[in-house]
Design a protein around this motif. Sequence first.
Motif, PDB file in Angstrom:
ATOM      1  N   ASP A   1      34.623 -42.858  12.531  1.00 36.99           N
ATOM      2  CA  ASP A   1      34.910 -43.907  13.515  1.00 36.99           C
ATOM      3  C   ASP A   1      34.973 -43.296  14.915  1.00 36.99           C
ATOM      4  OD1 ASP A   1      35.897 -45.883  15.124  1.00 36.99           O
ATOM      5  OD2 ASP A   1      37.677 -46.307  13.910  1.00 36.99           O
ATOM      6  N   PRO A   2      33.971 -43.574  15.762  1.00 38.22           N
ATOM      7  CA  PRO A   2      33.967 -42.949  17.088  1.00 38.22           C
ATOM      8  C   PRO A   2      35.196 -43.310  17.917  1.00 38.22           C
ATOM      9  CG  PRO A   2      32.231 -44.621  16.903  1.00 38.22           C
ATOM     10  CD  PRO A   2      32.813 -44.444  15.539  1.00 38.22           C
ATOM     11  N   ALA A   3      35.817 -44.449  17.617  1.00 41.67           N
ATOM     12  CA  ALA A   3      36.986 -44.860  18.394  1.00 41.67           C
ATOM     13  C   ALA A   3      38.189 -43.952  18.128  1.00 41.67           C
ATOM     14  CB  ALA A   3      37.342 -46.312  18.097  1.00 41.67           C
ATOM     15  N   GLU A   4      38.159 -43.178  17.045  1.00 36.80           N
ATOM     16  CA  GLU A   4      39.265 -42.244  16.791  1.00 36.80           C
ATOM     17  C   GLU A   4      39.141 -40.972  17.625  1.00 36.80           C
ATOM     18  OE1 GLU A   4      41.996 -42.768  15.453  1.00 36.80           O
ATOM     19  OE2 GLU A   4      41.553 -44.640  14.447  1.00 36.80           O
ATOM     20  N   LEU A   5      37.919 -40.667  18.053  1.00 31.39           N
ATOM     21  CA  LEU A   5      37.689 -39.409  18.777  1.00 31.39           C
ATOM     22  C   LEU A   5      38.193 -39.576  20.208  1.00 31.39           C
ATOM     23  CD1 LEU A   5      34.061 -38.737  17.462  1.00 31.39           C
ATOM     24  CD2 LEU A   5      36.220 -37.925  16.498  1.00 31.39           C
ATOM     25  N   GLY A   6      39.288 -38.944  20.495  1.00 30.21           N
ATOM     26  CA  GLY A   6      39.851 -39.056  21.838  1.00 30.21           C
ATOM     27  C   GLY A   6      40.846 -40.183  21.999  1.00 30.21           C
TER      28      GLY A   6
ATOM     29  N   GLU B   1      36.008 -45.307  27.614  1.00 28.98           N
ATOM     30  CA  GLU B   1      35.272 -45.029  26.368  1.00 28.98           C
ATOM     31  C   GLU B   1      36.034 -45.571  25.155  1.00 28.98           C
ATOM     32  OE1 GLU B   1      35.311 -40.806  26.889  1.00 28.98           O
ATOM     33  OE2 GLU B   1      36.677 -40.559  25.224  1.00 28.98           O
ATOM     34  N   GLN B   2      37.360 -45.593  25.243  1.00 27.35           N
ATOM     35  CA  GLN B   2      38.150 -46.155  24.153  1.00 27.35           C
ATOM     36  C   GLN B   2      37.929 -47.671  24.084  1.00 27.35           C
ATOM     37  OE1 GLN B   2      40.786 -46.383  20.940  1.00 27.35           O
ATOM     38  NE2 GLN B   2      39.681 -44.663  21.769  1.00 27.35           N
TER      39      GLN B   2
ATOM     40  N   ASN C   1      34.453 -48.109  22.619  1.00 22.46           N
ATOM     41  CA  ASN C   1      34.405 -47.780  21.188  1.00 22.46           C
ATOM     42  C   ASN C   1      35.096 -48.841  20.336  1.00 22.46           C
ATOM     43  OD1 ASN C   1      32.921 -45.447  21.371  1.00 22.46           O
ATOM     44  ND2 ASN C   1      34.707 -44.130  21.623  1.00 22.46           N
ATOM     45  N   GLN C   2      36.214 -49.339  20.815  1.00 17.02           N
ATOM     46  CA  GLN C   2      36.910 -50.375  20.039  1.00 17.02           C
ATOM     47  C   GLN C   2      36.097 -51.669  20.030  1.00 17.02           C
ATOM     48  OE1 GLN C   2      39.323 -49.918  18.051  1.00 17.02           O
ATOM     49  NE2 GLN C   2      40.384 -48.080  18.764  1.00 17.02           N
TER      50      GLN C   2
ATOM     51  N   LYS D   1      33.338 -51.730  17.596  1.00 20.55           N
ATOM     52  CA  LYS D   1      33.705 -51.904  16.181  1.00 20.55           C
ATOM     53  C   LYS D   1      33.719 -53.367  15.768  1.00 20.55           C
ATOM     54  CE  LYS D   1      37.250 -49.390  14.698  1.00 20.55           C
ATOM     55  NZ  LYS D   1      38.475 -48.546  14.751  1.00 20.55           N
TER      56      LYS D   1
END
Lengths: 577, 170
Positions: free
Chosen positions: A307-312, B66-67, B70-71, B74
């Motif tokens: 899950d890219p959202a976990e990175l950082g 970026e968060q 990224n969210q 999803k």
Amino acid sequence: MKTDGGQALIRSLEREGVEVMFGLPGGAILPVYDPIIDSKIRHILVRHEQGAGHMAEGYAQATGKPGVAMVTSGPAATNIVTPLCDAYLDSIPMVVITGQVPTAAIGTDAFQECDTTGITASITKHNFLVTEAQDIPRVIREAFHIATTGRPGPVLVDIPKDIVDPTNPRSSLELEDNVEMDLPGYKVDTSVDPEAIQKAVELIQNAERPILYVGGGILKSRAAESLLELAELTGIHVVTTLMARGAFPDSHELCLGMPGMHGNFTAVTAMQESDLLITLGARFDDRVTGKLDEFAVSAKIIHIDIDPAELGKVRRPDVPIQGDCRTAVEAMVSVLRDSGPGDADRTAWKSRISGWQERFPLVYEPSTPGQALKPQFVIEKLRDATPADTIVASGVGQHQMWASQYWTFNHPYTWINSGGLGTMGFSIPAAIGAKVGCPDKMVWAVDGDGCFQMTAQELVTARVENIPIKVALLNNSYLGMVRQWQDMFYEERHSEVFLSKEIPDYKGWAESMGCFAMRVDDPDEVEEAIAQANEIEDRPVVIDFRTAAEEKVYPMVASGTGNSDVIVPPSQEKEIR
Amino acid sequence: MNAESQGHRNHTLVVTVENKSGVLARVASLFARRAFNIRSLAVAPTEDDHLSRITIVVDGESAPIEQVVNQLDKLINVVDIQDLQPGRAIERELMLVTVAVEPEHRDDIVEQLDRAGGKVMSVGADSMMLSLVGDPEHIDTFENLLRPFGILEIQRTGRVALANLDETIE
């Protein structure tokens, strides 16, 4: 083939390979229950919809296959909200089907209507409200695809009654042999960037104090064997988080056990002092990091997650690697085999680790004659008397921590618990789901008395449906973990944590639910009771172990403090200097 | 992870989503749940019937961009996300505004409005309704200019944006 929505739904589940589902019928979902009679899918009738959800989770965790639950609309849907959220936080593949009022009644506050997709949007990986019968086969295929690929998670499918009711023309559809998915916004990238792998390997080769920080993602990607290879190839020590217990054998010399708030001193401290955390499918949860500013301040971070959202999200990685954990671990192994494990000198680090292990093992004071049982002692006896591949499902609280600490997990998928959401009452239904999925394995629920009273009714399900789980009830008459916090942080002022010494009569209650039940007060009776329980195959067993209420879970990192401030048991306090 | 993407500024995200019921609610609920702040939001259908475009101006201080991206990514119904760089995109807002204006000052207003590129939509005894399309700063400036007259009612749309053409050709 011309058919109706209800038939199509069940056929679609069969096509997805569903063998078992957990549920409870009601008004809106009634038409779907009729074709179940003729289906080869085993349906397990629960006593409360929350039970259905946790059973599906336990089934999924034990087997790796998606768990399936089906309930009706309104209160049934809200009852399964907790398992959905639980599965969301622990990334458990699950498909939940809920009934809904007929499409024409949606929005009118009809009987047993609630906005199920609205309520569950933020606690599911995705959800669907299906409004046309023709869409059912496609949506079911999409639901299973989404639930089981990428970072797994729960998917809910809300089905209005009119599109499954064969007496309603709106339920008519043509069931095609081939069902195409239509998910333009869903892409799963499991491949890993070879350059990032190269960078990660260079960090590993040069690290003097590396630690493999292993989370639940390793289990989700079926990477336990690859992890073992990586650890042995590099000689790097491993910590397994609460979600990853069993992903690396506890008996292995490189295993440091569980990190975090109640982690082993050595696991916590080794991470804290490390210069490289090789993070595999873990997410820097606050229960692992303690106070974030003070967490492993000198460590570089390799972070691998699907899950890219976990990175950082929590801690900025030096080398972020988005992709499948197993693919990444295998790629690192392959590069390391070619280029060698590096020549960093780790002698001093290894001796520091073994020093901590010697000085700070997990310990408890054995009970003195006449004293109540020590819960850790019960777990040890249970561990020693059961097969190595026994599945342990736990509730939430002190007993959960002791089970994780004192059990020796040497096999993946043998530890099932509610890690992220911390759902009390998880263990009994989860154990039932695990036993349904793995009927040949012994399944023990390790439960507390607070938890037991939340979901014990599912023991009726277990008996009636012939699912012989075993329950070790660590009964200290308290909400033990809350009491521990009141002891430690509220000047021992106990507010609303005492349950009752004699009520309920757990043995009598369990017997009334069709279980074989025992009560054990004396340490000398523990082994025999467990041996007896292990012999019983024809019904669930409950052992009410009366344990010491004042016992605390150690070590502990108090909430809001850093991981360098581990509170050790009183007997080790002199060692901490 | 360059320095710029970490900067605390507003970001304009152009989010292409499936044109299905409830998708806006999912996006809004994600922002609420993750404590990301929305400065402005505009939604409309696109050239493709199956897709809608949501232009979201995100407060870059509430979370690393970026968060947020990224969210958002999803969400199953989100098909594409573009983080538009300032100066490399065309951004427009529409303002409708009713100002108090005595008949003898109408000409002043109309002159200012002409210069700004706006239109008179409706004229009352002692008020006028105007419209203006422009980039957000342009609209801010004109709004400030009108303030001394007395703004009776104002409605601004959320920002809409598309990347400059040289940005869309990869």
